[in-house]
Design an enzyme around this catalytic site. Structure first.
Site, PDB file in Angstrom:
ATOM      1  N   LYS A 261      -9.597  75.652  53.772  1.00 32.68           N
ATOM      2  CA  LYS A 261      -8.324  76.374  53.592  1.00 32.68           C
ATOM      3  C   LYS A 261      -8.595  77.861  53.360  1.00 32.68           C
ATOM      4  O   LYS A 261      -7.973  78.723  53.989  1.00 32.68           O
ATOM      5  CB  LYS A 261      -7.585  75.799  52.398  1.00 32.68           C
ATOM      6  CG  LYS A 261      -6.427  76.649  51.885  1.00 32.68           C
ATOM      7  CD  LYS A 261      -5.675  76.014  50.748  1.00 32.68           C
ATOM      8  CE  LYS A 261      -6.240  76.349  49.394  1.00 32.68           C
ATOM      9  NZ  LYS A 261      -5.907  77.679  48.837  1.00 32.68           N
ATOM     10  N   ASN A 262      -9.543  78.160  52.473  1.00 36.08           N
ATOM     11  CA  ASN A 262      -9.733  79.560  52.067  1.00 36.08           C
ATOM     12  C   ASN A 262     -10.532  80.390  53.053  1.00 36.08           C
ATOM     13  O   ASN A 262     -10.719  81.582  52.850  1.00 36.08           O
ATOM     14  CB  ASN A 262     -10.355  79.615  50.662  1.00 36.08           C
ATOM     15  CG  ASN A 262      -9.362  79.146  49.607  1.00 36.08           C
ATOM     16  OD1 ASN A 262      -8.170  78.999  49.886  1.00 36.08           O
ATOM     17  ND2 ASN A 262      -9.845  78.868  48.412  1.00 36.08           N
TER      18      ASN A 262
ATOM     19  N   ARG B  32       0.440  82.895  47.434  1.00 31.77           N
ATOM     20  CA  ARG B  32      -0.012  84.220  47.010  1.00 31.77           C
ATOM     21  C   ARG B  32      -0.959  84.863  48.031  1.00 31.77           C
ATOM     22  O   ARG B  32      -1.057  86.063  48.124  1.00 31.77           O
ATOM     23  CB  ARG B  32      -0.735  84.115  45.670  1.00 31.77           C
ATOM     24  CG  ARG B  32      -0.007  83.445  44.570  1.00 31.77           C
ATOM     25  CD  ARG B  32      -0.782  83.566  43.315  1.00 31.77           C
ATOM     26  NE  ARG B  32      -0.935  84.964  42.986  1.00 31.77           N
ATOM     27  CZ  ARG B  32      -1.915  85.735  43.416  1.00 31.77           C
ATOM     28  NH1 ARG B  32      -2.838  85.243  44.204  1.00 31.77           N
ATOM     29  NH2 ARG B  32      -1.971  86.998  43.078  1.00 31.77           N
TER      30      ARG B  32
ATOM     31  N   CYS C  55       0.784  82.854  38.840  1.00 34.97           N
ATOM     32  CA  CYS C  55       0.910  81.436  39.164  1.00 34.97           C
ATOM     33  C   CYS C  55       0.409  80.664  37.946  1.00 34.97           C
ATOM     34  O   CYS C  55       0.052  81.243  36.929  1.00 34.97           O
ATOM     35  CB  CYS C  55       0.109  81.102  40.419  1.00 34.97           C
ATOM     36  SG  CYS C  55      -1.652  81.135  40.134  1.00 34.97           S
TER      37      CYS C  55
ATOM     38  N   ASP D  71     -12.865  76.695  41.484  1.00 37.94           N
ATOM     39  CA  ASP D  71     -12.001  75.728  42.175  1.00 37.94           C
ATOM     40  C   ASP D  71     -12.495  74.297  42.028  1.00 37.94           C
ATOM     41  O   ASP D  71     -11.810  73.373  42.481  1.00 37.94           O
ATOM     42  CB  ASP D  71     -11.899  76.071  43.669  1.00 37.94           C
ATOM     43  CG  ASP D  71     -11.095  77.334  43.876  1.00 37.94           C
ATOM     44  OD1 ASP D  71     -11.095  77.857  45.007  1.00 37.94           O
ATOM     45  OD2 ASP D  71     -10.485  77.813  42.911  1.00 37.94           O
TER      46      ASP D  71
ATOM     47  N   VAL E  16     -13.335  82.924  35.333  1.00 36.39           N
ATOM     48  CA  VAL E  16     -12.694  83.628  36.456  1.00 36.39           C
ATOM     49  C   VAL E  16     -11.197  83.827  36.213  1.00 36.39           C
ATOM     50  O   VAL E  16     -10.665  84.912  36.388  1.00 36.39           O
ATOM     51  CB  VAL E  16     -12.935  82.885  37.796  1.00 36.39           C
ATOM     52  CG1 VAL E  16     -12.208  83.576  38.935  1.00 36.39           C
ATOM     53  CG2 VAL E  16     -14.435  82.794  38.082  1.00 36.39           C
TER      54      VAL E  16
HETATM   55  C1  EPZ Z   1      -9.427  83.228  45.881  1.00 34.51           C
HETATM   56  O1  EPZ Z   1      -8.306  83.685  45.137  1.00 34.51           O
HETATM   57  C2  EPZ Z   1      -9.107  81.795  46.275  1.00 34.51           C
HETATM   58  N1  EPZ Z   1      -7.912  81.777  47.128  1.00 34.51           N
HETATM   59  C3  EPZ Z   1      -8.870  80.959  45.017  1.00 34.51           C
HETATM   60  O2  EPZ Z   1      -8.659  79.621  45.430  1.00 34.51           O
HETATM   61  C4  EPZ Z   1     -10.134  81.017  44.161  1.00 34.51           C
HETATM   62  O3  EPZ Z   1      -9.906  80.301  42.971  1.00 34.51           O
HETATM   63  C5  EPZ Z   1     -10.479  82.473  43.842  1.00 34.51           C
HETATM   64  O4  EPZ Z   1     -10.605  83.226  45.071  1.00 34.51           O
HETATM   65  C6  EPZ Z   1     -11.781  82.604  43.077  1.00 34.51           C
HETATM   66  O5  EPZ Z   1     -12.824  82.031  43.803  1.00 34.51           O
HETATM   67  C7  EPZ Z   1      -8.055  82.095  48.440  1.00 34.51           C
HETATM   68  O6  EPZ Z   1      -9.137  82.407  48.922  1.00 34.51           O
HETATM   69  C8  EPZ Z   1      -6.816  82.029  49.281  1.00 34.51           C
HETATM   70  P1  EPZ Z   1      -9.977  86.649  43.140  1.00 34.51           P
HETATM   71  P2  EPZ Z   1      -8.193  85.262  44.805  1.00 34.51           P
HETATM   72  O7  EPZ Z   1      -9.287  87.878  43.637  1.00 34.51           O
HETATM   73  O8  EPZ Z   1      -8.792  86.062  45.874  1.00 34.51           O
HETATM   74  C9  EPZ Z   1      -8.971  89.128  39.246  1.00 34.51           C
HETATM   75  C10 EPZ Z   1      -7.595  77.560  45.493  1.00 34.51           C
HETATM   76  O9  EPZ Z   1      -7.482  76.691  44.636  1.00 34.51           O
HETATM   77  N2  EPZ Z   1      -8.349  90.120  40.140  1.00 34.51           N
HETATM   78  O10 EPZ Z   1     -11.386  86.394  43.591  1.00 34.51           O
HETATM   79  O11 EPZ Z   1      -6.778  85.513  44.415  1.00 34.51           O
HETATM   80  C11 EPZ Z   1      -8.222  87.807  39.227  1.00 34.51           C
HETATM   81  O12 EPZ Z   1      -7.139  87.843  38.312  1.00 34.51           O
HETATM   82  C12 EPZ Z   1      -7.392  79.003  45.131  1.00 34.51           C
HETATM   83  O13 EPZ Z   1      -7.895  77.357  46.699  1.00 34.51           O
HETATM   84  C13 EPZ Z   1      -7.846  91.292  39.599  1.00 34.51           C
HETATM   85  O14 EPZ Z   1      -7.886  91.500  38.392  1.00 34.51           O
HETATM   86  O15 EPZ Z   1      -9.100  85.376  43.509  1.00 34.51           O
HETATM   87  C14 EPZ Z   1      -9.294  86.842  38.823  1.00 34.51           C
HETATM   88  O16 EPZ Z   1      -9.427  86.870  37.401  1.00 34.51           O
HETATM   89  C15 EPZ Z   1      -6.962  79.162  43.682  1.00 34.51           C
HETATM   90  N3  EPZ Z   1      -7.289  92.217  40.435  1.00 34.51           N
HETATM   91  C16 EPZ Z   1     -10.568  87.420  39.448  1.00 34.51           C
HETATM   92  O17 EPZ Z   1     -10.252  88.787  39.763  1.00 34.51           O
HETATM   93  C17 EPZ Z   1      -7.220  92.027  41.786  1.00 34.51           C
HETATM   94  O18 EPZ Z   1      -6.713  92.911  42.500  1.00 34.51           O
HETATM   95  C18 EPZ Z   1     -11.008  86.731  40.730  1.00 34.51           C
HETATM   96  O19 EPZ Z   1      -9.871  86.625  41.562  1.00 34.51           O
HETATM   97  C19 EPZ Z   1      -7.739  90.815  42.324  1.00 34.51           C
HETATM   98  C20 EPZ Z   1      -8.304  89.891  41.483  1.00 34.51           C
END
Ligand code: EPZ
Length: 418
Positions: A22-23, A93, A117, A305, A327
């Site tokens: 998916k990702n 998202r 979320c 995840d 995370v």
């Molecule tokens: C991706 O989400 C995945 N989704 C998530 O999978 C996964 O849990 C996550 O990466 C971590 O591996 C997709 O790829 C579609 P991040 P993403 O930006 O990109 C902070 C699932 O179950 N952050 O790597 O949204 C954030 O709050 C989903 O398939 C900021 O602060 O995650 C988090 O604490 C759930 N500012 C950390 O970084 C930003 O601008 C990592 O988030 C962006 C992120």
């Protein structure tokens, strides 16, 4: 609304085929916005989120067609609208991924700011700051991000936090920027590498994907591509844990063992036998699971995840396990539901202490997010008696026909209309 009903106690046996990730599929389908003409993507999983991203691309004027099961073609030649509406973004998202490609391709974008979320606030400040450093003007109006740029300029970007979709968003935008962009402290997930391969197949010049520093040399135009989506390591990990929690013996076909090192190490420490076989892994579980401590980290660390899933598994281990979720700030929504099934878990901030119990008992439980749903299904497989999982629309976002795949392994599981 559907629910999933499980009668626990069966030891899973047999072979399961893993679907496309998916990702990886989400950013790769979105990358078609950078091209004109028909792109072909193979091994695309049939998931709710995939349907949503196709709706989003259609909304912008892209054409999507299914060439055969799992093979999707997308043509973004005539995209006219640069808007990602709230109705769609609020259900997924990851829609934020269109921001970079739209600004790069059309010079403007109007994307609903994704809300938080169940698992956290999920800000997108790192996406926005990076695009601004590349010369985009971005402001928030009525809950929408309004972005514009004549032409993005290559820039040196440092991500304070390694963000997966942030890295993907900016990598796509930089492909059509003027000059070179470097992404430092970039995310290193296999899905990023898959996206970079697809972009290079389109004529982009991306190097270093999978390492901390990604370099993108901007080009003027990209062309359509034929590409394959990698297997879903999180789905694979979920089935490996299913073998463990039921003391089963399962061949997980079509996964990439190298994408699962952190999980395999942890599960082996608990006493599972996990060995490579042709085109996958064989996972054998045993009674008398040993407890282990788990800390989630960006790839190649233990994946957040899979945190909910390994927690379900450790609820019936011998001894205590400390699970640290580093995370996301609120990714323990599954804990209260697992407690309803008899688990002994104490949460303190980002840490959960899981004290093993001799067994779980089936109960009516409720899914709160995608991976929490998977965790409750795993618990139901091991529990004595019946478990009813409601709000299964969460699970359908990220798992293709999970109850069919589990039934194929001998689980007593079915989907019923509530
Ligand atoms: C991706 O989400 C995945 N989704 C998530 O999978 C996964 O849990 C996550 O990466 C971590 O591996 C997709 O790829 C579609 P991040 P993403 O930006 O990109 C902070 C699932 O179950 N952050 O790597 O949204 C954030 O709050 C989903 O398939 C900021 O602060 O995650 C988090 O604490 C759930 N500012 C950390 O970084 C930003 O601008 C990592 O988030 C962006 C992120």
């Amino acid at each position: 609304m559907d629910k999933i009903v499980i009668w626990g106690g069966e030891r899973l046996k047999g072979e399961v085929l893993i679907s496309g990730a998916k990702n990886a599929a989400l950013p790769i389908l979105v990358s078609s916005l950078l091209t004109e003409g028909w792109n072909t993507f193979r091994n695309v999983p049939d998931l709710r989120d995939i349907k949503t991203v196709k709706k989003l691309l259609n909304h912008m004027g892209a054409r999507c067609r299914t060439q055969s099961p799992g093979t999707i073609q997308i043509n973004s030649e005539n995209i006219a609208c640069c808007e990602a509406p709230y109705e769609l973004v609020k259900t997924m998202r990851a829609s934020i991924l269109v921001l970079g490609p739209l600004v790069a391709r059309l010079g403007q974008a109007r994307v609903s700011l994704p809300g938080g979320c169940a698992i956290g606030a999920r800000p997108v400040n790192l996406h926005i700051n990076a695009l601004e450093r590349m010369g985009a003007e971005i402001f928030l109006a009525d809950g929408y991000l309004e972005a514009k740029a004549k032409r993005l300029k290559g820039a040196r970007i440092y991500f304070d936090i390694s963000t997966v979709t942030g890295t993907e968003n900016i990598m796509m935008a930089a492909c059509l920027a003027d000059g070179e962009t470097t992404l430092e402290n970039a995310a290193k997930e296999p899905e990023i590498v898959n996206l970079a391969e697809v972009l290079n197949g389109m004529g982009a010049r991306v190097s270093g994907a999978g390492t901390d520093v990604i370099r993108i040399e901007g080009v003027d135009k990209l062309h359509p591509v034929e590409a394959d989506i990698i297997p879903d390591r999180i789905e694979a990990g979920t089935f490996i844990i299913a073998a463990g929690i039921t003391a089963g013996d399962v061949v997980v076909r079509g996964c990439v063992p190298g994408h699962l090192d952190a999980l395999i190490k942890k599960l082996t420490d608990t006493g599972m036998e996990i060995t490579p076989v042709e085109d996958g892994l064989r996972a054998i579980g045993h009674k008398g699971i040993r407890s282990v401590d788990v800390m989630t980290l960006p790839y190649p660390g233990f994946p957040t995840d899979l945190q909910a899933q390994i927690m379900a598994y450790l609820t019936v281990a011998r001894g205590s396990s400390l699970i640290s979720e580093t995370v996301f700030e609120n990714r323990f929504m599954h804990v209260s539901e697992l407690q309803r099934m008899g688990a002994n878990i104490k949460v303190q901030g980002g840490n959960a202490v899981v004290k093993g119990v001799s067994g779980l008992r089936g109960a009516p439980v409720m899914a709160t997010d995608l991976r929490a749903s998977a965790s409750l299904i795993l618990a139901g497989l091991a529990a004595r008696g019946r478990t009813d999982l409601s709000r299964v629309y969460h699970i359908d976002r990220g798992y293709e026909q999970i109850e069919k795949k589990l039934s194929g392994l001998g689980a007593r599981i079915s989907r019923v209309r509530e």
